[in-house]
Design a protein around this motif. Structure first.
Motif, PDB file in Angstrom:
ATOM      1  N   ARG A 238       0.828  -1.210   0.000  1.00 26.30           N
ATOM      2  CA  ARG A 238       0.000   0.000   0.000  1.00 26.30           C
ATOM      3  C   ARG A 238       0.859   1.255   0.000  1.00 26.30           C
ATOM      4  O   ARG A 238       0.392   2.336  -0.314  1.00 26.30           O
ATOM      5  CB  ARG A 238      -0.906   0.005   1.233  1.00 26.30           C
ATOM      6  CG  ARG A 238      -1.916  -1.101   1.245  1.00 26.30           C
ATOM      7  CD  ARG A 238      -2.869  -0.970   0.094  1.00 26.30           C
ATOM      8  NE  ARG A 238      -3.708   0.197   0.191  1.00 26.30           N
ATOM      9  CZ  ARG A 238      -4.920   0.204   0.741  1.00 26.30           C
ATOM     10  NH1 ARG A 238      -5.427  -0.901   1.214  1.00 26.30           N
ATOM     11  NH2 ARG A 238      -5.629   1.312   0.796  1.00 26.30           N
TER      12      ARG A 238
ATOM     13  N   PRO B  36       2.754  13.326   4.684  1.00 30.04           N
ATOM     14  CA  PRO B  36       3.143  12.396   5.748  1.00 30.04           C
ATOM     15  C   PRO B  36       3.919  13.111   6.849  1.00 30.04           C
ATOM     16  O   PRO B  36       4.687  14.044   6.595  1.00 30.04           O
ATOM     17  CB  PRO B  36       4.016  11.381   5.020  1.00 30.04           C
ATOM     18  CG  PRO B  36       4.403  12.018   3.748  1.00 30.04           C
ATOM     19  CD  PRO B  36       3.337  12.984   3.400  1.00 30.04           C
TER      20      PRO B  36
ATOM     21  N   PHE C  39      -2.918   7.212  -6.114  1.00 28.94           N
ATOM     22  CA  PHE C  39      -3.918   7.419  -5.078  1.00 28.94           C
ATOM     23  C   PHE C  39      -3.317   7.663  -3.707  1.00 28.94           C
ATOM     24  O   PHE C  39      -4.045   8.000  -2.794  1.00 28.94           O
ATOM     25  CB  PHE C  39      -4.845   6.202  -5.026  1.00 28.94           C
ATOM     26  CG  PHE C  39      -5.490   5.923  -6.337  1.00 28.94           C
ATOM     27  CD1 PHE C  39      -6.387   6.836  -6.857  1.00 28.94           C
ATOM     28  CD2 PHE C  39      -5.161   4.808  -7.065  1.00 28.94           C
ATOM     29  CE1 PHE C  39      -6.973   6.612  -8.069  1.00 28.94           C
ATOM     30  CE2 PHE C  39      -5.741   4.577  -8.273  1.00 28.94           C
ATOM     31  CZ  PHE C  39      -6.652   5.486  -8.801  1.00 28.94           C
ATOM     32  N   ASN C  40      -2.022   7.434  -3.544  1.00 25.73           N
ATOM     33  CA  ASN C  40      -1.448   7.727  -2.224  1.00 25.73           C
ATOM     34  C   ASN C  40      -0.494   8.914  -2.274  1.00 25.73           C
ATOM     35  O   ASN C  40       0.396   9.031  -1.464  1.00 25.73           O
ATOM     36  CB  ASN C  40      -0.778   6.481  -1.629  1.00 25.73           C
ATOM     37  CG  ASN C  40       0.359   5.982  -2.489  1.00 25.73           C
ATOM     38  OD1 ASN C  40       0.746   6.663  -3.438  1.00 25.73           O
ATOM     39  ND2 ASN C  40       0.894   4.829  -2.178  1.00 25.73           N
ATOM     40  N   GLN C  41      -0.663   9.783  -3.224  1.00 25.64           N
ATOM     41  CA  GLN C  41       0.152  10.987  -3.309  1.00 25.64           C
ATOM     42  C   GLN C  41      -0.567  12.145  -2.633  1.00 25.64           C
ATOM     43  O   GLN C  41      -1.788  12.107  -2.426  1.00 25.64           O
ATOM     44  CB  GLN C  41       0.428  11.350  -4.777  1.00 25.64           C
ATOM     45  CG  GLN C  41       1.126  10.268  -5.557  1.00 25.64           C
ATOM     46  CD  GLN C  41       2.502   9.978  -5.009  1.00 25.64           C
ATOM     47  OE1 GLN C  41       3.309  10.869  -4.840  1.00 25.64           O
ATOM     48  NE2 GLN C  41       2.768   8.726  -4.708  1.00 25.64           N
ATOM     49  N   ILE C  42       0.225  13.186  -2.329  1.00 30.01           N
ATOM     50  CA  ILE C  42      -0.380  14.378  -1.732  1.00 30.01           C
ATOM     51  C   ILE C  42      -1.346  15.008  -2.730  1.00 30.01           C
ATOM     52  O   ILE C  42      -2.361  15.599  -2.359  1.00 30.01           O
ATOM     53  CB  ILE C  42       0.716  15.382  -1.337  1.00 30.01           C
ATOM     54  CG1 ILE C  42       1.720  14.693  -0.426  1.00 30.01           C
ATOM     55  CG2 ILE C  42       0.133  16.579  -0.631  1.00 30.01           C
ATOM     56  CD1 ILE C  42       2.929  15.532  -0.143  1.00 30.01           C
TER      57      ILE C  42
ATOM     58  N   SER D  62      -3.411  13.697  -4.543  1.00 33.51           N
ATOM     59  CA  SER D  62      -4.738  13.097  -4.603  1.00 33.51           C
ATOM     60  C   SER D  62      -5.543  13.439  -3.359  1.00 33.51           C
ATOM     61  O   SER D  62      -6.556  12.804  -3.093  1.00 33.51           O
ATOM     62  CB  SER D  62      -4.613  11.581  -4.744  1.00 33.51           C
ATOM     63  OG  SER D  62      -4.055  11.046  -3.567  1.00 33.51           O
ATOM     64  N   GLY D  63      -5.101  14.417  -2.610  1.00 40.91           N
ATOM     65  CA  GLY D  63      -5.886  14.891  -1.488  1.00 40.91           C
ATOM     66  C   GLY D  63      -5.477  14.329  -0.148  1.00 40.91           C
ATOM     67  O   GLY D  63      -6.068  14.669   0.863  1.00 40.91           O
ATOM     68  N   LEU D  64      -4.467  13.487  -0.097  1.00 44.75           N
ATOM     69  CA  LEU D  64      -4.025  12.941   1.182  1.00 44.75           C
ATOM     70  C   LEU D  64      -3.186  13.975   1.924  1.00 44.75           C
ATOM     71  O   LEU D  64      -2.522  14.799   1.289  1.00 44.75           O
ATOM     72  CB  LEU D  64      -3.189  11.688   0.959  1.00 44.75           C
ATOM     73  CG  LEU D  64      -3.930  10.415   0.561  1.00 44.75           C
ATOM     74  CD1 LEU D  64      -2.948   9.304   0.392  1.00 44.75           C
ATOM     75  CD2 LEU D  64      -4.951  10.066   1.616  1.00 44.75           C
ATOM     76  N   PRO D  65      -3.183  13.964   3.247  1.00 42.33           N
ATOM     77  CA  PRO D  65      -2.302  14.890   3.978  1.00 42.33           C
ATOM     78  C   PRO D  65      -0.846  14.490   3.798  1.00 42.33           C
ATOM     79  O   PRO D  65      -0.543  13.336   3.519  1.00 42.33           O
ATOM     80  CB  PRO D  65      -2.757  14.724   5.429  1.00 42.33           C
ATOM     81  CG  PRO D  65      -3.376  13.374   5.479  1.00 42.33           C
ATOM     82  CD  PRO D  65      -3.995  13.141   4.144  1.00 42.33           C
TER      83      PRO D  65
END
Lengths: 394, 236
Positions: free
Chosen positions: A67, A83, A73-76, A78-81
């Motif tokens: 994951r 790290p 889909f796990n990039q900033i 794509s809306g993720l905060p």
């Protein structure tokens, strides 16, 4: 949106490019650039694969959990905060406590006092900079952080190992006695390689942190090393006046000594940082920086001086001024480094091919400027010779 | 291989398969960028810097194993690198002494000469900020350049008092020799004066007598007389 198809479906497109030949070359980059795209359809299609996203591990390996692999889909983006752990986050976290500028290396020469006009007497430490040069810039991209490697002093070539000789050869500088690294906040703190840092890198009144190794005390007991109280002199005490006593509870608490228990051992010769020392004096001719107060270590200890972490960095004007001074003093540092690098590659190749003896026999070709200078000297000598002879003849 | 979906929607999967290429479109180098980069690569050719060779020999065969270029310290980035002066502390001291003692009187008073003050002499130190001058037997002279200091011992109200005075400090207005020791002390530090057997006691009488004798010579003008006193007066 069209349903996503597994790779096994659209892979057929690649092996049957004829059916899609009018669309693919125009929409894809590179394919249009290469003239062979239409001539041999299979080769650009294969290359095209490498530009498309891979959905499965094809080769190599990774220690990341599945994951955590970088995906859309796990990039900033794509809306993720962002790290909160990891190299980028760590650098960001330490940004405020990393100095803006690189520091210098120096030798502790000893302590003296500053006598003021009004009767003030300030104890101070004299630190001397001995041919301090920048050796390497460490970058976020290549090394993971920004830092400037600085060297001090001079070391004779026989006392330098072969790998380091090659290192200095590539830098175009003489082997240094000491090398040290100074972390800087970002790429603005990096310096040209090979330039000399002089005491006027700091200004009077500025606060600096001074790091050095303290005097080694050898193997010391608990009383001296950790300030334990020792035991009583009398009341039946026998031969245990300076011993440390118990090292922990007994059965029930594990019957073990907890890690980190303070005990006798080697004392001193550890790095000690003295923070926020004011700079009282800088002198380029003597090569000294005089700081208020004391600094760990004996005379002759190597110390690192850098802008204080817990104070405001020097003003931007001062930073610009020092950088400008560096450029003025060493205008051709970059060209020198480039020339040294080229020479290094040449010599490296020669070493690999066992031709180094030839190059040594050949020696250095004197440059044109040197040749001109030599000719001038010869001409001047001839002129003097003629001038001396003339009066002798009359 | 299942080709049925392809037959149904031949272009349906193109969007997914070309998504990466769409993202990479930003990285495409155009002709304009090529031209700009070509312009920037105009470095002037420079002759390689002068250097010596350091050769490493094989231990057994004693033949040349390899060699490295070693650059002289004088050609670092185009300028000379000279080692810094050795005794910086001394030059710092000299510079400061020149500043703090332009006349050289303080230096002369504690120099290693015949006329200078020595341990065992009775000295009197005047403060710049007023207060009573402190007189006492000089127990030791600690010579540390600009940090040179003297230790005086006296008795104030039957209690022994010792005080250090920094010779070059501006707070010390003057140091005068009240009485020289008859015979040169054979120790540099007269710590034995602390023992009751050797304690000199109060030097008040000596100071009083010295002041009176100066008044006689200076015809009733103590202020003018103090400056011209026979003992080496170290007035600022």
């Amino acid at each position: 949106m069209a349903p996503r198809l597994p790779a096994r479906c659209w892979r057929q497109l690649l092996v049957q490019p004829t059916s899609l030949s009018p669309t693919t070359p125009s929409t894809l980059p590179r394919a249009s650039a290469s003239a062979s795209a239409s001539a041999s359809p299979s080769s650009p299609s294969v290359r095209l694969l490498s530009y498309t996203q891979s959905r499965a591990v094809k080769s190599g390996w990774s220690t990341l959990p599945s994951r955590a692999k970088p995906h859309r889909f796990n990039q900033i983006t794509s809306g993720l905060p962002a790290p909160t752990a990891g190299p980028a986050a760590a650098l960001k976290r330490k940004e405020h406590s990393t100095p803006v500028r690189a520091g210098v290396l120096a030798v502790k020469k000893g302590m003296t006092v500053f006598m003021g006009r009004t009767g003030a007497r300030i104890p101070c430490t004299v630190l001397q900079l001995d041919r301090v040069q920048t050796v390497l810039n460490k970058t976020r991209q290549k090394h993971g952080y920004w830092a400037v490697q600085v060297g001090m002093g001079e070391r004779a070539a026989p006392n330098v190992t072969a790998p380091l000789l090659g290192y200095y050869e590539a830098k175009g500088i003489a082997p240094k006695e000491v090398l040290a690294e100074f972390r800087v906040r970002n790429e603005k703190g990096l310096l040209p390689v090979g330039v000399q840092l002089l005491p006027d890198w700091f200004h009077i009144g500025q606060r600096v942190d001074v790091r050095s190794n303290s005097r080694g005390q050898g193997f010391a007991g608990g009383m001296k090393r950790h300030g334990f109280a020792g035991q009583e002199a009398s009341h039946g005490n026998s031969l245990n006046h300076r011993t440390i006593g118990t090292t922990g509870p007994s059965q029930g608490s594990g019957s073990r000594v907890l890690p980190g228990k303070k005990m006798p051992g080697r004392m001193g010769n550890q790095r000690v940082t003295v923070q926020n020392l004011p700079v009282l004096m800088v002198d380029n001719e003597l090569g000294i920086v005089v700081v208020k107060g004391c600094v760990a270590g004996p005379k002759g200890a190597v110390v690192k001086i850098q802008d204080a972490v817990k104070k405001e960095p020097p003003s931007q004007e001062w930073i610009d001024k020092t950088m400008k001074a560096l450029e003025e003093r060493f205008p051709d540092a970059e060209a020198h480094l480039q020339a040294a690098r080229e020479r290094h590659l040449e010599l490296k190749e020669a070493r690999r091919e066992k031709r180094i003896a030839e190059l040594m026999a050949e020696g250095m070709k004197p440059s044109e400027a040197d040749a001109d200078a030599i000719e001038e000297i010869i001409a001047a000598a001839a002129k003097e010779d003629a001038g001396e002879r003339a009066p002798a003849a009359f | 291989m299942n080709a049925a979906p392809l037959a149904r929607r031949p272009l349906g999967c193109l969007k997914a398969s070309l998504r990466q290429t769409r993202q990479q479109r930003m990285l495409i180098r155009h002709m304009a960028t090529e031209a700009v980069q070509a312009e920037s690569q105009t470095t002037t050719p420079r002759p390689p810097p002068q250097h010596d060779f350091f050769s490493l020999k094989d231990r057994k065969t004693k033949t040349l194993r390899t060699a490295f270029a070693v650059y002289p310290t004088t050609t670092a980035a185009g300028s000379s690198l000279a080692p810094p002066p050795v005794n910086v502390i001394q030059s710092l001291h000299e510079a400061q002494i020149k500043k703090m003692d332009p006349t050289g009187a303080r230096t002369a008073l504690f120099a290693k000469t015949r006329e200078a003050a020595k341990p065992g002499d009775v000295l009197m130190v005047t403060h710049r900020r007023g207060g009573e001058p402190f007189a006492g037997v000089c127990m030791s002279i600690r010579r540390r350049g600009v940090d040179t200091a003297v230790l005086l011992r006296n008795h104030l109200g039957k209690i022994g008092v010792e005080m250090w005075f920094k010779v070059y400090n501006k707070n010390v207005a003057g140091i005068e020799i009240v009485k020289r020791r008859a015979k040169r002390a054979r120790r540099a530090r007269l710590t034995y004066l602390r023992k009751p057997k050797h304690d000199v006691g109060s030097v008040e009488d000596l100071v009083f007598a010295w002041k009176r004798s100066r008044k006689v010579f200076s015809s009733g003008k103590p202020a003018a007389g103090a400056a011209k006193a026979k003992g080496a007066a170290a007035k600022k």
